[in-house]
Motif scaffolding. Structure first.
Motif, PDB file in Angstrom:
ATOM      1  N   PRO A   1       3.580   2.241  -1.630  1.00 42.57           N
ATOM      2  CA  PRO A   1       3.660   3.278  -2.884  1.00 42.57           C
ATOM      3  C   PRO A   1       2.281   4.101  -3.393  1.00 42.57           C
ATOM      4  CG  PRO A   1       3.847   1.260  -3.015  1.00 42.57           C
ATOM      5  CD  PRO A   1       3.920   1.345  -1.644  1.00 42.57           C
ATOM      6  N   ALA A   2       1.110   3.918  -3.354  1.00 43.66           N
ATOM      7  CA  ALA A   2      -0.424   4.132  -3.731  1.00 43.66           C
ATOM      8  C   ALA A   2      -0.503   5.125  -2.628  1.00 43.66           C
ATOM      9  CB  ALA A   2      -0.786   2.382  -3.527  1.00 43.66           C
ATOM     10  N   ILE A   3       0.023   5.158  -1.236  1.00 39.36           N
ATOM     11  CA  ILE A   3      -0.221   6.090  -0.572  1.00 39.36           C
ATOM     12  C   ILE A   3       0.799   7.161  -1.134  1.00 39.36           C
ATOM     13  CG2 ILE A   3      -0.123   6.652   1.957  1.00 39.36           C
ATOM     14  CD1 ILE A   3      -1.353   3.758   2.268  1.00 39.36           C
TER      15      ILE A   3
ATOM     16  N   LEU B   1       0.952  -1.160   0.082  1.00 41.33           N
ATOM     17  CA  LEU B   1      -0.295  -0.036  -0.340  1.00 41.33           C
ATOM     18  C   LEU B   1       0.788   0.855   0.222  1.00 41.33           C
ATOM     19  CD1 LEU B   1      -2.893  -0.618   2.106  1.00 41.33           C
ATOM     20  CD2 LEU B   1      -3.564  -0.590   0.315  1.00 41.33           C
TER      21      LEU B   1
ATOM     22  N   ILE C   1       2.289   8.007  -3.396  1.00 41.55           N
ATOM     23  CA  ILE C   1       2.012   8.959  -5.160  1.00 41.55           C
ATOM     24  C   ILE C   1       0.560   9.923  -5.027  1.00 41.55           C
ATOM     25  CG2 ILE C   1       1.428   8.558  -7.502  1.00 41.55           C
ATOM     26  CD1 ILE C   1       3.685   6.700  -7.104  1.00 41.55           C
ATOM     27  N   PHE C   2      -0.317   8.215  -4.343  1.00 45.44           N
ATOM     28  CA  PHE C   2      -1.483  10.107  -3.928  1.00 45.44           C
ATOM     29  C   PHE C   2      -1.676  10.801  -3.210  1.00 45.44           C
ATOM     30  CE2 PHE C   2      -5.625   7.797  -5.968  1.00 45.44           C
ATOM     31  CZ  PHE C   2      -5.234   6.405  -6.325  1.00 45.44           C
ATOM     32  N   ILE C   3      -0.680  11.168  -1.993  1.00 48.36           N
ATOM     33  CA  ILE C   3      -0.620  12.200  -1.474  1.00 48.36           C
ATOM     34  C   ILE C   3      -0.078  13.393  -2.102  1.00 48.36           C
ATOM     35  CG2 ILE C   3       0.608  13.254   1.193  1.00 48.36           C
ATOM     36  CD1 ILE C   3       0.215  10.553   2.248  1.00 48.36           C
TER      37      ILE C   3
END
Lengths: 310, 287
Positions: free
Chosen positions: A40-42, A38, A44-46
């Protein structure tokens, strides 16, 4: 290892329909991998989504200057845009554009889907023909339709057969917006048509059979069976179209740059011009915040509907 | 499927026959309207320049000017722009499968504590219209020093809630027993993802590839802001700057370039129709 919950077979359903499951996890190692996946996605989303969204709200109160640094200006950006008469003009143009797309474009895919579903032959061909314009890239579309709309182009040649004088569809302010709507309907209705077609074809055939035995004519079958069965799909598509068309600016920018006389200056184009022509990013973000407030309400309505339907 | 709205008996009535005939005619006119501009783009690319501007326009070229295509190919550095576009497409696809795929796999199949929270953190972004944060997004990329670099496309490609949702829903449909079996056999979660989930998810990756391809191929405005030197332009941006807005370019050359740009997506569509029809029905769920 024992699993307390087994899920299967809910492919294609929305995430909301899936009941929350509490699962007994027995492995620390498994959790470690889960969190690791989770991260990397967190991050990048931030950085690339939440940060810009929050910066948008913050910068609407700032004068953004890349060289001298940003300065807090309070509500100045909002005062500036509300005092700009082009704001109201652009809102009016956007509403006009949305209205045109509804009356010119919205019903076309519904009618086409019902008609094509009744074809006995060449149904596949009709589908492909209707969808093909959708894969034409935007820049090709503009070049193509500039020529189609030319005073000596094919549309004027066709109208000439009926004795109509050549019209400058794009540069004549009375026709500019309508011409853009026809061009975009040409390009986009095929994709909506395929969605409706799937809806029409999923209606059980025996409903029509039963209605026919009860003496219902063709039109009443369409009116009382086909359209009601597609009601929620039609409303969903309507909301999606409203959300989409309210943000339109690319065709208006590419073909006319908002002209002639600002008749194709939509709200989103007004925003873009503030930021990238006048380089006033503060006012541009303020316009974005206003758009977010209005469209956010629509987004919530659409989410509620999605929740019921899928 | 035996019948539709109409039954064979309906079609025997003369009134219905006429309406049905009009409907078929309407569809035929629609098909011609759809195909005419596309075919004209091709034929205009093969005409001589004066012939395009004759009134009324002719459908077929009187003389076939195949050299327009080689002239068009050399008019701008198409291979460079093509390379940039393919670069962005491949990088975005890789990031989508790596970043979003792993997150979707974790939320769908591993379900660590608080993963619902992460799920809503991702999904919430679906309700924020992209145009409303386009300008701060640009400012953000500038402050991060990513402008004029491929990373300005590749990194944000990992922040797409819609693609995440598509993959998560797909992983939900894979039978969990397979992963249990792998776990018992000692496979790590990463191995499960790469060796089991990815091969089983080829259909959804194909659908995503089509989405990502068409975005990379069609987007002209955003790349024109982010990339500001000519060697970094994508195909669509270059066409917009040098072909659509060109003043002194022959119409025949212009149409030959437009046709060349249109051909790949048309072939992708005809070749992957099955996936595209699926992807279209997925857009109905999109926010």
């Amino acid at each position: 290892m024992e699993e307390s919950v087994v899920t299967s077979g809910n492919r294609g359903t929305g995430p909301e329909t899936e009941p929350q499951k509490v699962r007994r996890t027995s492995s620390w190692k498994k959790n470690m991998w889960g969190y690791l996946f989770l991260v990397p996605a967190i991050v990048i989303f931030i950085i690339f989504l939440w940060l810009p969204i929050l910066k948008g709200i913050v910068y609407s109160f700032y004068n953004v200057d890349f060289v001298k640094g940003n300065t807090f200006v309070g509500l100045d950006n909002y005062v500036k845009i509300f005092n700009n008469p082009d704001l109201w003009l652009s809102v009016k143009n956007t509403l006009y554009f949305m209205f045109l797309t509804l009356i010119i474009g919205f019903w076309v895919p519904i009618v086409a889907a019902i008609a094509i579903s009744e074809l006995k032959f060449f149904q596949g061909f009709a589908r492909i023909a209707a969808y093909l314009p959708f894969v034409v890239p935007g820049v090709v579309l503009y070049g193509m339709w500039r020529w189609m709309y030319d005073p000596v182009g094919p549309i004027n040649a066709l109208l000439g057969l009926f004795g109509v004088e050549p019209i400058s569809f794009i540069s004549d302010g009375r026709f500019s917006m309508i011409s853009i709507v026809f061009m975009e309907t040409w390009q986009q209705f095929g994709s909506a048509m395929l969605i409706y077609l799937a809806g029409v074809l999923s209606i059980p055939r025996d409903w029509y059979e039963a209605a026919e035995i009860d003496g219902a004519g063709v039109w009443s079958r369409i009116k009382y069976i086909t359209l009601p069965a597609m009601r929620s799909l039609i409303v969903l598509m309507l909301i999606l179209q409203i959300i989409g068309t309210s943000q339109a600016y690319q065709s208006q920018l590419a073909l006319l740059d908002g002209g002639p006389n600002k008749v194709t200056l939509t709200y989103a184009l007004f925003t873009v011009k503030y930021a990238f022509t006048q380089l006033d990013y503060g006012a541009g973000t303020a316009l974005g915040v206003l758009m977010f407030i209005v469209l956010g309400i629509l987004g919530v309505i659409q989410f509620k509907m999605n929740r019921e339907d899928y | 499927m035996e019948r539709g709205i109409l039954s064979p008996a309906d079609l025997r009535k003369p009134g219905n026959k006429i309406v049905y005939g009009i409907m078929v005619l309407g569809i035929a006119i629609m098909a011609v309207t759809m195909l005419y501009p596309i075919l004209m783009t091709m034929f205009n690319g093969l005409k001589s320049n004066p012939e395009i501007n004759t009134f009324p326009p002719k459908f077929f070229p009187t003389t076939w000017h195949w050299e327009n295509f080689s002239k068009g190919w050399n008019y701008i550095a198409l291979p460079v722009f093509l390379k940039n576009t393919v670069f962005i497409f491949l990088g975005n696809l890789f990031m989508t499968i790596l970043v979003l795929g792993l997150a979707a796999f974790s939320i769908s199949r591993i379900r660590v504590p608080y993963s619902r929270l992460v799920y809503f953190f991702i999904l919430l972004t679906l309700f924020i219209p992209a145009t409303s944060y386009m300008i701060p997004n640009f400012v953000n990329l500038k402050q991060l020093g990513l402008l004029n670099s491929y990373w300005a496309f590749w990194l944000p490609a990992g922040a797409n809630a819609y693609y995440f949702l598509l993959m998560k829903n797909f992983f939900d449909g894979i039978h969990p027993e397979i992963f249990e079996a792998a776990r018992i056999d000692g496979a790590s979660e990463l191995t499960s993802y790469l060796k089991i989930a990815v091969p089983l998810s080829v259909p959804i990756f194909a659908t995503l590839s089509i989405f990502i391809f068409s975005t990379a191929w069609n987007d002209w405005f955003w790349p024109s802001l982010v990339m500001h030197t000519e060697d970094k332009y994508t195909l669509a941006t270059a066409i917009y700057k040098y072909v659509i807005n060109a003043r002194s370019l022959d119409s025949s050359i212009k149409f030959s370039i437009l046709f060349m740009v249109m051909v790949p997506p048309i072939f992708v569509f005809l070749g992957f129709q099955k996936f595209i029809v699926r992807s279209v029905s997925l857009t109905a769920v999109k926010g």
